[in-house]
Structure formats: structure tokens, C-alpha cells
Design a protein around this motif. Structure first.
Motif, mmCIF file in Angstrom:
data_model
loop_
_atom_site.group_PDB
_atom_site.id
_atom_site.type_symbol
_atom_site.label_atom_id
_atom_site.label_comp_id
_atom_site.label_asym_id
_atom_site.label_seq_id
_atom_site.Cartn_x
_atom_site.Cartn_y
_atom_site.Cartn_z
ATOM 1 N N GLY A 1 51.472 68.694 53.220
ATOM 2 C CA GLY A 1 52.471 69.953 52.865
ATOM 3 C C GLY A 1 53.813 69.571 53.159
ATOM 4 O O GLY A 1 53.828 69.255 53.896
ATOM 5 N N GLY A 2 54.689 70.150 52.929
ATOM 6 C CA GLY A 2 56.100 70.383 52.464
ATOM 7 C C GLY A 2 57.051 69.375 52.208
ATOM 8 O O GLY A 2 55.698 68.749 51.268
ATOM 9 N N PHE A 3 58.390 68.963 52.716
ATOM 10 C CA PHE A 3 58.848 68.261 51.261
ATOM 11 C C PHE A 3 59.813 67.839 52.293
ATOM 12 O O PHE A 3 59.988 68.487 53.303
ATOM 13 C CB PHE A 3 58.731 67.982 49.794
ATOM 14 C CG PHE A 3 59.353 69.185 50.503
ATOM 15 C CD1 PHE A 3 61.040 69.420 50.276
ATOM 16 C CD2 PHE A 3 58.865 69.886 49.365
ATOM 17 C CE1 PHE A 3 61.860 70.079 49.575
ATOM 18 C CE2 PHE A 3 59.198 71.669 49.045
ATOM 19 C CZ PHE A 3 60.859 71.803 48.859
ATOM 20 N N TYR A 4 60.642 66.916 51.976
ATOM 21 C CA TYR A 4 61.178 65.979 53.017
ATOM 22 C C TYR A 4 62.475 65.744 52.056
ATOM 23 O O TYR A 4 62.739 65.008 51.304
ATOM 24 C CB TYR A 4 61.444 65.036 54.006
ATOM 25 C CG TYR A 4 62.697 64.688 54.519
ATOM 26 C CD1 TYR A 4 63.123 65.763 55.754
ATOM 27 C CD2 TYR A 4 63.403 63.408 54.162
ATOM 28 C CE1 TYR A 4 63.964 65.132 56.472
ATOM 29 C CE2 TYR A 4 64.856 63.534 55.095
ATOM 30 C CZ TYR A 4 64.915 64.140 56.170
ATOM 31 O OH TYR A 4 66.017 63.765 57.186
ATOM 32 N N THR B 1 52.380 65.680 62.677
ATOM 33 C CA THR B 1 52.974 65.224 61.734
ATOM 34 C C THR B 1 52.932 65.690 60.506
ATOM 35 O O THR B 1 51.693 66.238 59.698
ATOM 36 C CB THR B 1 52.322 63.895 61.814
ATOM 37 O OG1 THR B 1 52.395 62.634 62.696
ATOM 38 C CG2 THR B 1 52.557 62.686 60.801
ATOM 39 N N THR B 2 53.607 65.681 59.707
ATOM 40 C CA THR B 2 53.470 65.744 58.090
ATOM 41 C C THR B 2 53.633 64.872 57.107
ATOM 42 O O THR B 2 54.305 64.161 57.203
ATOM 43 C CB THR B 2 54.713 67.148 57.136
ATOM 44 O OG1 THR B 2 55.745 66.600 57.960
ATOM 45 C CG2 THR B 2 54.932 68.507 58.417
ATOM 46 N N VAL B 3 52.744 65.432 55.620
ATOM 47 C CA VAL B 3 52.736 63.994 55.149
ATOM 48 C C VAL B 3 53.121 65.025 53.300
ATOM 49 O O VAL B 3 51.828 65.886 52.537
ATOM 50 C CB VAL B 3 51.760 63.211 54.542
ATOM 51 C CG1 VAL B 3 51.781 62.237 53.447
ATOM 52 C CG2 VAL B 3 51.114 62.601 55.331
ATOM 53 N N GLY B 4 54.154 65.118 52.844
ATOM 54 C CA GLY B 4 54.671 66.061 52.318
ATOM 55 C C GLY B 4 54.355 65.527 50.303
ATOM 56 O O GLY B 4 53.966 64.194 50.289
ATOM 57 N N SER C 1 53.991 61.821 47.964
ATOM 58 C CA SER C 1 52.762 61.709 47.097
ATOM 59 C C SER C 1 53.690 61.519 46.235
ATOM 60 O O SER C 1 52.723 60.115 45.371
ATOM 61 C CB SER C 1 51.839 63.019 47.080
ATOM 62 O OG SER C 1 51.933 63.787 46.542
ATOM 63 N N VAL C 2 54.155 61.669 45.918
ATOM 64 C CA VAL C 2 55.084 61.721 44.223
ATOM 65 C C VAL C 2 55.269 60.163 44.063
ATOM 66 O O VAL C 2 55.179 59.305 42.926
ATOM 67 C CB VAL C 2 55.510 62.697 43.852
ATOM 68 C CG1 VAL C 2 56.634 62.233 42.641
ATOM 69 C CG2 VAL C 2 55.117 64.298 43.476
ATOM 70 N N PRO D 1 47.949 63.927 47.480
ATOM 71 C CA PRO D 1 48.641 63.901 48.521
ATOM 72 C C PRO D 1 47.496 64.205 49.254
ATOM 73 O O PRO D 1 48.081 63.428 50.849
ATOM 74 C CB PRO D 1 49.308 65.205 48.638
ATOM 75 C CG PRO D 1 48.131 65.648 46.830
ATOM 76 C CD PRO D 1 48.335 64.641 46.104
ATOM 77 N N ASP D 2 45.920 64.324 49.510
ATOM 78 C CA ASP D 2 45.145 64.462 50.508
ATOM 79 C C ASP D 2 45.477 62.956 50.887
ATOM 80 O O ASP D 2 44.439 62.724 51.769
ATOM 81 C CB ASP D 2 44.495 65.442 50.138
ATOM 82 C CG ASP D 2 44.259 66.928 49.950
ATOM 83 O OD1 ASP D 2 45.383 67.139 50.496
ATOM 84 O OD2 ASP D 2 43.795 67.487 48.856
ATOM 85 N N ALA D 3 44.340 62.110 50.339
ATOM 86 C CA ALA D 3 44.061 60.780 49.937
ATOM 87 C C ALA D 3 45.122 60.430 51.152
ATOM 88 O O ALA D 3 45.008 59.263 51.878
ATOM 89 C CB ALA D 3 43.897 60.064 48.820
#
Length: 348
Positions: free
Chosen positions: A187-190, A222-225, A229-230, A277-279
Motif C-alpha cells: 500500500g501507499g507510494f513514495y 515495510t511498505t511496497v507501494g 508495482s507500476v 502489486p501483491d505479487a
């Protein structure tokens, strides 16, 4: 009227919320293999979640202790069936328990669904047969609390949906915050943009109060945004051709579950394929070297914004004067990620 924590959980959840490894492998006194990570996978299982589930349960680097179902992408029971069917496809039916958790956010009304991305069944209208395995009768919140307490410091929670179940577990037993090894959140983004409003991404937007509970809990996060994924998880038309040529059970599954998602990503999100994104989040758990750049920041969650509800507020300049509470993935290795996905799809 005073409402106890237990009554609160029971009211907003389905079911009743009443009230587990391998270590380093040594040779000549030196470690020769990474330890297997033990995880609880919290999911609103639809297309991309299903790929993440498949990658998780087939990876020799992970031991999935449980899958917990949270509110999110499509109908709650359908999400459960999707997780169970994916387990069956992977030959894991009856080996990994699936627990149903909260069918709605902490304090908000059910948001609707994302069938426009995932299809009416969450699997691009593939309408797979009902799985043989049934969900466990224990409530997901109870299961999370029980598993964490039984294995302090050993379990990683991978939240690839709204964090309602995790928040409820923390509300039920706040002591588990110090017992959870780490938490990965998709979730989220930077320094990017949102996919549900300009400032927020879907999983935090569905239940921002839950996300805030988790980010304020002290769990190492830890976030993976969406941005990662994009940039690094898009399967192009060329990639789809390669997947189809594999001719395996898993590659056929990938093609079927991504039909609607692939079209949506291209037409509405202006990508040259479908992002996953989930993968890529589960890939980062399996192999942290996939994350090529990360930063530590203090993160809070917007719960009252008129235009940016669910936004992860990242204190880039330290204006709040608080210590970082999250590691934010900034860049990921696209080639490593795609190799991991292709290696998974080749297995069957």
C-alpha cells in the motif's frame, strides 16, 4: 453504552471472535542457506492476490502458517473461495488453514467492491469450481493472536489487503505488537500518485482507521507501494505471450485470472500491461534483494481527509520530529521479480 473490545470485534466481523522452523543450515560451522520465513498471509484474494498466494505457498523460502481473509476486493465468501481454490491448484489443499476475518472495515460502511478490476468472481470471471477445502471455523483475528503468542518473534505478517484483521488483533491483544517479527504492507507510494484518489491507494483507503492502528503499533513495517508495482511489476503483451507459451497449469491460471485486470490496467491506468502489486510484495518477502532502494520514514495515515482519505502521510523532512516507523520500498528489480514469477509459473 460501553462496548467491550470483544463485543466490538464480534459486531463488525463475520463468525465469532471469541475467546505455529527450519533454522540456519550449517556446514563446516558456516550458514549455507537462509532460514525459512514463517508468514501469515492476510489477503482479500482476487486476481493479483491469487498470484501472490501461489508464489508464497510454492516458495521453498516461505512457510505459510495461515491465510487470513479480510474485507476488500470482492464478496467476502468469494474471496475465501479464491484463496482455497488457489491452494488446491498448488497441491496444498488441506495443508494450510484459511481463516475468515472481518467482512467490513473497523468503523466505516462496506466500501463496495472492485469487480471492475477483478471481475464478478475476483478472478476475471473464470468461475473456477468450488474448492474441496473449507475455511477453518476459528476467526482470523483469534488465529492471528493465537499464532503470534505461540511463536513470539518468529512470524511475519504479509498484508496484501486492507489491514482490518491485523488492527483487530492488535486491539484484542496489544501485546502482540512486540511479538510480531515484521509486517509487510502492500500500500501507499513514495513521491508518486494514488489509484483510488490522488493521495491514496486502495488497501489503506478501504480501512484507513485500521491502517493507522497498525502504523502506530510499533511493529516493524515495510511498505511496497503502488509506485513500485507500476515501475517494476508490469507484465506487457510480450510477457503474456511468454507466459502462454509455457503451457503449464499455473500459466493457464495466470492467463485466466488476469483477463479483466489486464484490460483495466491498460485502458484506465494507462499502463502497457497489468501491474502485480501483491505479487511483488510477496516477492520482496521471499527475496529482499528484489528491493533495490528503500528509505526509513515516519508514516501516519489520513483518516479524515475530504480529498485524500487513506493517504499514507510520509514525513519526508522530519517536521513532526518523530522516529521512523516504516521502511518504504522506493525501487525494485523488475528482472528479478519477473524471473521469480516465471519460475513459479513453470513449476506445474
Amino acid at each position: 453504552m460501553h462496548v467491550t473490545k470483544r463485543q466490538f470485534i464480534k459486531t463488525i466481523s463475520v463468525g465469532s471472535a471469541a475467546a505455529l522452523l527450519p533454522a540456519w543450515v550449517f556446514a563446516s560451522g558456516k550458514p549455507t542457506a537462509d532460514p525459512v520465513k514463517r508468514i501469515i498471509l492476510d489477503s482479500d484474494t482476487a486476481t493479483d492476490d491469487a498470484l501472490a498466494v501461489l508464489m508464497a505457498v510454492t516458495s521453498p523460502r516461505l512457510k505459510v502458517e495461515a491465510i487470513t481473509i479480510t474485507c476488500g476486493n470482492v464478496g467476502f465468501d468469494q474471496q475465501t473461495k479464491n484463496a482455497l481454490y488457489t491452494l488446491e491448484l498448488a497441491g496444498k489443499s488441506g495443508q494450510i488453514p484459511v481463516y475468515q476475518g472481518s467482512a467490513r472495515p473497523l468503523v466505516r460502511q462496506v466500501h463496495g467492491n472492485a469487480t471492475y478490476v477483478h471481475g464478478s468472481d475476483g478472478m476475471s470471471d473464470a468461475h473456477f469450481p468450488d474448492p474441496k477445502q473449507k475455511p477453518d471455523k476459528e476467526h482470523a483475528v483469534d488465529a492471528i493472536v493465537r499464532l503470534v503468542n505461540a511463536n513470539p518473534g518468529e512470524l511475519t505478517i504479509v498484508a496484501i489487503g486492507p489491514m482490518t484483521n491485523v488492527a483487530l488483533a492488535l486491539l484484542k491483544d496489544p501485546t502482540i505488537a512486540k511479538k510480531i517479527k515484521e509486517l509487510y504492507f502492500m500500500g501507499g507510494f513514495y513521491k508518486f500518485y494514488g489509484n483510488i484518489n490522488p493521495g491514496a491507494t486502495y488497501n489503506a483507503w478501504v480501512d484507513p482507521e485500521a491502517a493507522r492502528v497498525v502504523f502506530q503499533s510499533g511493529i516493524p513495517i515495510t511498505t511496497v507501494g503502488f509506485d513500485v508495482s507500476v515501475k517494476s511489476s508490469v507484465f506487457t503483451d510480450e510477457d503474456y505471450v511468454k507466459v502462454e507459451k509455457l503451457g503449464t497449469k499455473y500459466s493457464d491460471f495466470f492467463m485466466k485470472i488476469n483477463r479483466i485486470r489486464r484490460k483495466y490496467c491498460k485502458e484506465h491506468q494507462k499502463m502497457n500491461g497489468s501491474n502485480h502489486p501483491d505479487a511483488i510484495t510477496i516477492a520482496a518477502v521471499i527475496d529482499p534483494s528484489i528491493v533495490s532502494e528503500k528509505v526509513s520514514r515516519f508514516v501516519d495515515v489520513e483518516t479524515r481527509g475530504e480529498l485524500t482519505l487513506g493517504a499514507l502521510a510520509i514525513d519526508e523532512l522530519g517536521v513532526w520530529g518523530k522516529q521512523p516507523n516504516a521502511t518504504i520500498c522506493v525501487e525494485a528489480d523488475e528482472a528479478k521479480f519477473k524471473k521469480m514469477v516465471f519460475d513459479t509459473l513453470k513449476m506445474s
